[in-house]
Every structure is written in C-alpha cells, then in structure tokens.
Design a protein around this motif. Structure first.
Motif, PDB file in Angstrom:
ATOM      1  N   GLY A 202       0.821  -1.214   0.000  1.00 57.34           N
ATOM      2  CA  GLY A 202       0.000   0.000   0.000  1.00 57.34           C
ATOM      3  C   GLY A 202       0.846   1.251   0.000  1.00 57.34           C
ATOM      4  N   PRO A 203       0.175   2.409  -0.037  1.00 54.14           N
ATOM      5  CA  PRO A 203       0.911   3.679   0.026  1.00 54.14           C
ATOM      6  C   PRO A 203       1.496   3.877   1.418  1.00 54.14           C
ATOM      7  N   SER A 204       2.417   4.824   1.554  1.00 46.46           N
ATOM      8  CA  SER A 204       2.995   5.063   2.874  1.00 46.46           C
ATOM      9  C   SER A 204       1.884   5.495   3.822  1.00 46.46           C
TER      10      SER A 204
ATOM     11  N   VAL B 220      17.551  -5.187   7.928  1.00 53.88           N
ATOM     12  CA  VAL B 220      16.217  -4.704   7.542  1.00 53.88           C
ATOM     13  C   VAL B 220      15.703  -3.677   8.525  1.00 53.88           C
ATOM     14  N   VAL B 221      15.042  -2.650   7.958  1.00 48.88           N
ATOM     15  CA  VAL B 221      14.270  -1.710   8.759  1.00 48.88           C
ATOM     16  C   VAL B 221      12.820  -1.836   8.317  1.00 48.88           C
ATOM     17  N   VAL B 222      11.970  -2.147   9.285  1.00 48.02           N
ATOM     18  CA  VAL B 222      10.549  -2.379   9.049  1.00 48.02           C
ATOM     19  C   VAL B 222       9.807  -1.106   9.450  1.00 48.02           C
ATOM     20  N   GLU B 223       8.963  -0.579   8.571  1.00 47.93           N
ATOM     21  CA  GLU B 223       8.350   0.724   8.892  1.00 47.93           C
ATOM     22  C   GLU B 223       7.075   0.973   8.112  1.00 47.93           C
ATOM     23  N   SER B 224       6.464   2.125   8.353  1.00 50.25           N
ATOM     24  CA  SER B 224       5.198   2.449   7.699  1.00 50.25           C
ATOM     25  C   SER B 224       5.219   3.734   6.894  1.00 50.25           C
ATOM     26  N   GLU B 225       5.953   4.729   7.385  1.00 52.71           N
ATOM     27  CA  GLU B 225       5.774   6.068   6.834  1.00 52.71           C
ATOM     28  C   GLU B 225       6.598   6.348   5.587  1.00 52.71           C
ATOM     29  N   PRO B 272       3.523  -1.120   5.652  1.00 53.24           N
ATOM     30  CA  PRO B 272       3.758  -0.579   4.295  1.00 53.24           C
ATOM     31  C   PRO B 272       5.152  -0.847   3.706  1.00 53.24           C
ATOM     32  N   TYR B 273       6.215  -0.626   4.472  1.00 50.90           N
ATOM     33  CA  TYR B 273       7.537  -0.774   3.853  1.00 50.90           C
ATOM     34  C   TYR B 273       8.491  -1.641   4.677  1.00 50.90           C
TER      35      TYR B 273
END
Lengths: 232, 478
Positions: A202-204, B220-225, B272-273
C-alpha cells in the motif's frame, strides 16, 4: 590507530563476555554453526491457492491498503497507463532503465518521460516529478505486498520513493501465495547479487496520531497497481 | 532540548500513582491499547499456522543466543564482504563515541534519523548534540516527542499519550505554522513538508535495525511512513546501530519473522515498507555503510539462564497492548525506553538491581500471563518476572544492610514464612486475624490497614479471612 586498537579491544571484550555467559570455550565458528541441526519448520511453506485465486486475492488485498488495483490484459497496458496519467494530471513520468517500451509508447504528447538511464536522474528531478512507473519482481497474494529487487524495469530504490505517485505493473505469473514462497524466490537476489529488496504494501501510512491510519506521509501517497492477466 | 516532562526515575509504585491520576493520559492510552488489541487478534487469527510460526520464531532466537559469538563473527564477515564496516561497542558511551566520530569525519552538523529505541537507550541524540550535531527524528511520533522535549511512551507508537489537539498546538508553535487543523491527515502533511527538504539535503542517516542476517549481512528496517526508506536510501553515509541480539541466522528465517512481526506489531497483514539492504550497492543508496554492534548490558542478560529469553524480543509491542497495568499507567511510569511487560523484565536486567527504579519493575505486574500468550517468540514473561523478584529479594538481603533487615515488608515476610511452617501457628493466626480484621473490613475487602501494615494495602486490597475457613469446614464435615 588508537581507534582501531579500541575497536578490536571492544570486540574481544564482547566476545569474551558472551563466551563467559554461555560457559563456552573459544571455538571455531564455521564448524560450530554447520553442526547445528535444521530448525523445525512446521509452518506452511506452500500455498494451496490456484493461480486464479492468487490473482484475485492479491488484487483484493492490495486494494484493502487503499491502493488502486486493476486486472488488465497485456495489450491494454499502454492505454491504461496513458489514461491514468491523463486523469491524474501527470506531466512528468519517471521510468527506470529496462522498462517495457510498449507501456510508454502511447503516452499523451504533454507527458515528459524522465529516464533514469543512461544518466541517473538527480534527487531534485525525482522530487519535482509527478509520478513513477515501474515493474516489480514479485507479488504476495496473502498480504497484498509488492516486492522490488532493483532489477530491470524497477531501478534504484529512490525512484519509487520521491515521486508522489507510484504506478506499478506486475504480471500474474509473478504473484506467489504466501510470504515463505516470496522469501525463497528472493534467495538469489540477496545471496548472489546482494541487491537491495523493498517490500511495499500500500501507500505510505502512519497511525501515530491516536492510531488513525493516514495514507501518505513520506513515501508515495498514491499507489496504482496494474496486474497483467496471464494468457491462458 | 529541554526535557520538560523528563522525570527523575522513581520506583514504579510511586510513579504509577501519579500517572493514574492523569485522566487524559488514561483515556488516550486506553483507547489505543483496546483498538490495537482487537486488530491484532484479527490479524493473527487469519493464519492457521500461527502457533507453528511462534514456535519456529522461538527456536531460531534460542539458537542465536546459544551461539551468539559465532553468529556475530559470521555477521561481521558478511557485512565486510558486502562492502560495509563493522564496529563493536561494549556500552552506550562506546557506541556514541564511535558514531559521533563517524559523523564528525563527514563534517556535517545535522543527521536524519529513523526511529530506533536502541539509540534512545544509549541517549545518542544528547551525545551528538554535545558535539554540535543535531539529530533530526523523522518518524512522525518521534518528531512529536522530540519537538515537545518529551519521552516516548510506547514501543510502536511513541506519542500515543498525546491527542490530536495537543499535537496541533505543538506543530503550530514549533514548526511556525499559522493555520493548522487537528485532522490527523493535515498534521501528517505538515510533517511531510517540514521533513522533505531535510531528507533531500541529508548526507548522513542513522537507523536502528529490526533484524540482521548472519549468513548474508542483510539488514532490515521495518516501517510504515517511508521515513525509513528516505534515511536508508538518500544519504551518502548510513550508520546503523543494533543490539547484538537482533541477529537471525539465515535469509530463510524471514519466512517466519516477516509474518510474526507485522501482525503482532501494527496488527496488519504487512506494514507498508520493509527495507532490506546488504552492504552497499553500486549507484543505489548510500555508498558508505557502518554497522555498530552494541552490547550495553545484553551479555549480562545472556548470562542468566532464565532471563536469557528476554533477548528473543523482536520489539513488536503486543505485550504492552494487552497488559492491564500498562493500559492504565502508560509508558512513562516505567522510566525506561522499554515500557510494559517486556520493559519490566528487560530494564532491570540491563541496568542492574542497584537501580531502585529498575528493580521495582518486576513488581509492575499482576502475573496474569496475557503478555506470554501474545508474544510472537513465546517469551515467558511471567516466569522471568517471578525469577527477577527472587533476585531483587536476594540483592536486598546482600546489599540492603540494616535498613533491609528492619524493613517491615521483610519482617512481615519472615513472620509469614514462620507462620506457614506449622499447622498450629497458621490456624492460630487465622483465629486472631478473624477478630482483628473486624474494624477494617469494608464491602467485603480490606483496603486500609493501620500503621506499618498500610504499606501492604496502599497498592492492593486484602481479602478478609472468611467466617468459616476451609479447615474448619472440613473438620465439621467429618
């Protein structure tokens, strides 16, 4: 020199503390680790989904992250990309090296193509662009995840980071069922080439304010995924 | 930065009282914990093999700890082979000295940072600030905490103690924004605009690591923004700090952890990322990479065979969200960057029991076991809590001196131990108690005892001795 001496000293101190903690003699590491039996892995490593199920599950799960997903026929790809750009007012589109030229051959005249090869684009050019178009390495149906491995048609990591809109094209054949299958397929990327891997779901987003999910913080705020249906 | 809300560490039972009195805080935390708890349960129930994944996760981490020296050497070799540099740091001071040196060599006065609790643990930002280097936090919540001169209160969502209008006021003041609504989307947009220009000019990035693979050197860095992507991709130099326990043996192990972590942490199928990098890649991302391996008390935890499992932790924060104590006091009451149940066992082991605030944390629990049930790597937190309580008592016996010997709790426990030794003494005390308690029983519980005994009831109710005890009833029955 002093720095180096201090460093190896710290290393010896830490290793010594660990061996003391484990009540263990200094040992040769290679033999040590190779002698260990395999970890018991009783979790699922293969998915039971048919190709058709994987396709629809992937599309559904990507959409649940508030990304847009479409399943399309191969011959319509260029036209869909043209329409998406024109509907979203995209005037400059970033593309990595090795992009399928058919995808960008029918763009409207007003859309400027920014190619990252042969000369890499600058951060500023990327930051000022409207969108980026890439392929992908894998898709994971169960989690709605797109995986990039900096391969052909995907480009450097920064390409899919600075533009505010990411259009990603993936083929049905690239979609696997579950995470363990994706990790296996990434083996050669990581172990042999050492190229970076980015997983995108998904998007950030952030949930930092009262746990309200907000799409779009630093990464692209919009993600549009086109899935090319396999020819039967 | 002035620490307006940084308080001197005090024992948990004292700080808990203070935070319990803050109704706004209790509302914010309570809402957050309940929301994420329900979401996590859904995300986990979707997987029929969840228990198998937990078991594999625990086995992998157990293996890492039992062979930590070998895995660290393997990781070092892999990272160097992939073009990176490896540094070893025995403690926070050591790590800060190395990092500050690296940044100074680059001649910059500002670095961008991805949220990392490990760097909070070693107070890296303060150390950099002393050398004239500003570390800009780029995670939204960490930015909020940094701008407010505040302390994080949750592992995953560090600013969870603040609500939207508090954040709006903060941004208006600190980021010089005249008009700003309190809608989360507008607040996130304000942070995006403020940070984007800093990302573009940054030449040094600092991150933590969720995992590092010994076999390949992949971090690894697990994140959202997306701030994690920015910090690990845009700068020329990347410095990553990781605790030595964050190793996993093989790339294949992500089959397990890329399922366990997101569902336990953000309660999503996938966050997300996820950013994986292996040393440096030509023309893509930082061309200089430093990995700092930090001990800072972890080898002490390793040495304790019961406590060792604490190092399995993958920092998901699921245990915080289910904890009835955390839900009511919030994270600040723990006076540690690691709050909640995991903090209650990690902090005292890292800091040592001579630290009175840390030594009080094993008691910050009702031992209900909810934390153990949700832990993705099956850390038996209640077991370690009880084990540490024992160690606290031992420590006091050894170092408490006369103060401990005359302490009422100590004397009371000694008295109870004697009482429980023989049937006669036990039953005699019950009979005495039945008479003595009459003045204090109210609504079926004793909430306030007089004199020195008040220490016991100040933080708990006591159940009164019943009119007829089990033993009396048993005798009568015959």
């Amino acid at each position: 020199m002093v720095e180096g001496a201090k460093m190896s000293e710290s290393k010896d101190v830490i290793l010594g503390r660990i061996r003391g903690a484990l009540k263990k003699e200094v040992s040769d590491k290679a033999d040590d680790l190779l002698a260990l039996p395999d970890i018991l892995r009783s979790y699922e490593q293969q998915s039971s989904h048919s190709d058709e199920e994987k396709l629809h599950l992937f599309a559904e799960r990507v959409s649940e992250y508030r990304a847009v997903t479409e399943i399309i026929a191969e011959e319509d790809t260029g036209e869909r990309i043209r329409t998406i750009c024109s509907e979203s007012g995209v005037k400059s589109l970033v593309v990595p090296g090795g992009i399928d030229e058919k995808w960008v051959s029918t763009l409207d005249d007003g859309v400027r193509l920014l190619r990252d090869e042969p000369e890499p684009l600058t951060k500023e050019e990327l930051n000022n662009s409207d969108a980026v178009l890439t392929g992908a390495f894998l898709g994971v149906a169960q989690t709605g995840t797109i995986i990039l491995n900096a391969g052909t048609g995907q480009g450097r990591r920064v390409l899919t980071l600075l533009p505010d809109f990411h259009i990603c094209v993936i083929r049905q054949e690239q979609i696997v069922g579950i995470i363990p299958q994706a990790i296996k397929k990434l083996d050669s990327t990581v172990i042999e080439t050492g190229r970076p891997v980015t997983m995108i779901s998904g998007p950030s987003a952030t949930s930092d304010i009262e746990l309200n999910r907000v799409e779009g913080v630093h990464g692209p705020r919009r993600l549009h995924v086109l899935v090319i249906k396999q020819k039967s | 930065m002035n620490k307006t809300t940084a308080h001197k560490p005090v024992p948990f039972e004292q700080s808990a009282g203070r935070y319990l009195a803050d109704t706004q805080l209790r509302r914010n935390i309570g809402h957050a914990a309940q929301t994420i708890r329900a979401k996590r349960a859904n995300a986990v129930n979707e997987l029929s093999d969840w228990e198998d994944l937990r078991e594999a996760g625990r086995l992998i981490k157990e293996r890492v700890m039992n062979n930590l020296d070998s895995y660290l050497l393997q990781l070092e070799e892999s990272v160097i082979k992939a073009g990176g540099h490896v540094h070893w740091a025995t403690d926070g001071e050591d790590a800060n000295r190395i990092i500050t040196g690296l940044v100074k060599r680059k001649g910059v006065t500002e670095v961008v940072k991805v949220k990392s609790i490990t760097t909070d643990e070693i107070k890296l930002n303060d150390a950099l600030e002393k050398e004239g280097i500003h570390a800009l936090e780029t995670d939204l919540a960490e930015l909020i905490v940094q701008l407010a001169g505040d302390e994080p209160s949750h592992i995953l969502v560090p600013a969870i103690h603040k609500n939207r209008s508090e954040i709006r006021d903060l941004f208006k003041e600190k980021l010089n924004i005249e008009h700003l609504s309190d809608k989360p989307a507008d607040l996130a947009e304000a942070a995006r605009l403020y940070l984007r220009k800093n990302f573009l000019k940054a030449t040094v990035g600092i991150s933590g690591a969720n995992f590092a693979v010994a076999e390949t050197g992949t971090v690894v860095v697990v994140e959202s923004e997306g701030n994690g992507r920015m910090c690990t991709t845009l700068p020329d130099t990347l410095i990553t700090v990781m605790g030595i326990e964050k190793i996993i043996p093989k790339w294949q192990d992500f089959e397990v952890f890329m399922q366990l972590l997101p569902r336990s942490s953000t309660a999503e199928r996938m966050n997300p990322y996820n950013n994986f990098w292996t040393g440096i890649s030509d023309g893509d991302g930082p061309q200089e990479f430093h990995l700092i391996l930090l001990d800072n008390g972890r080898t002490k935890v390793l040495a304790d065979e019961t406590g060792r499992q604490t190092l399995f932790c993958i920092r998901c924060s699921a245990c915080l969200n289910v904890c009835p104590v955390y839900e009511r006091t919030g994270g600040h009451a723990y006076h540690s960057v690691y709050p909640g149940p995991i903090g209650a066992i990690l902090t005292p082991q890292l800091r040592g029991l001579q630290d009175q605030s840390a030594a009080s944390l094993p008691y910050a629990s009702s031992l209900c076991g909810a934390c153990y049930e949700v832990c993705p790597v099956k850390i038996n937190i209640p077991e370690v809590l009880v084990h540490l309580r024992g160690k606290v008592v031992e420590y006091k016996k050894e170092h408490g001196g006369i103060g401990h010997k005359t302490d009422t709790i100590h004397l009371g426990m000694k008295f109870m131990a004697r009482t429980f030794q023989t049937r006669n003494r036990y039953e005699r005390l019950q009979r005495l108690g039945k008479i003595g308690q009459k003045l204090f029983v109210k609504d079926g519980a004793i909430s306030r005892l007089p004199g020195e005994l008040a220490k016991w009831t100040s933080i708990r109710d006591v159940k009164p001795i019943p009119k007829q005890t089990f033993r009396e009833w048993w005798r009568e029955r015959k």
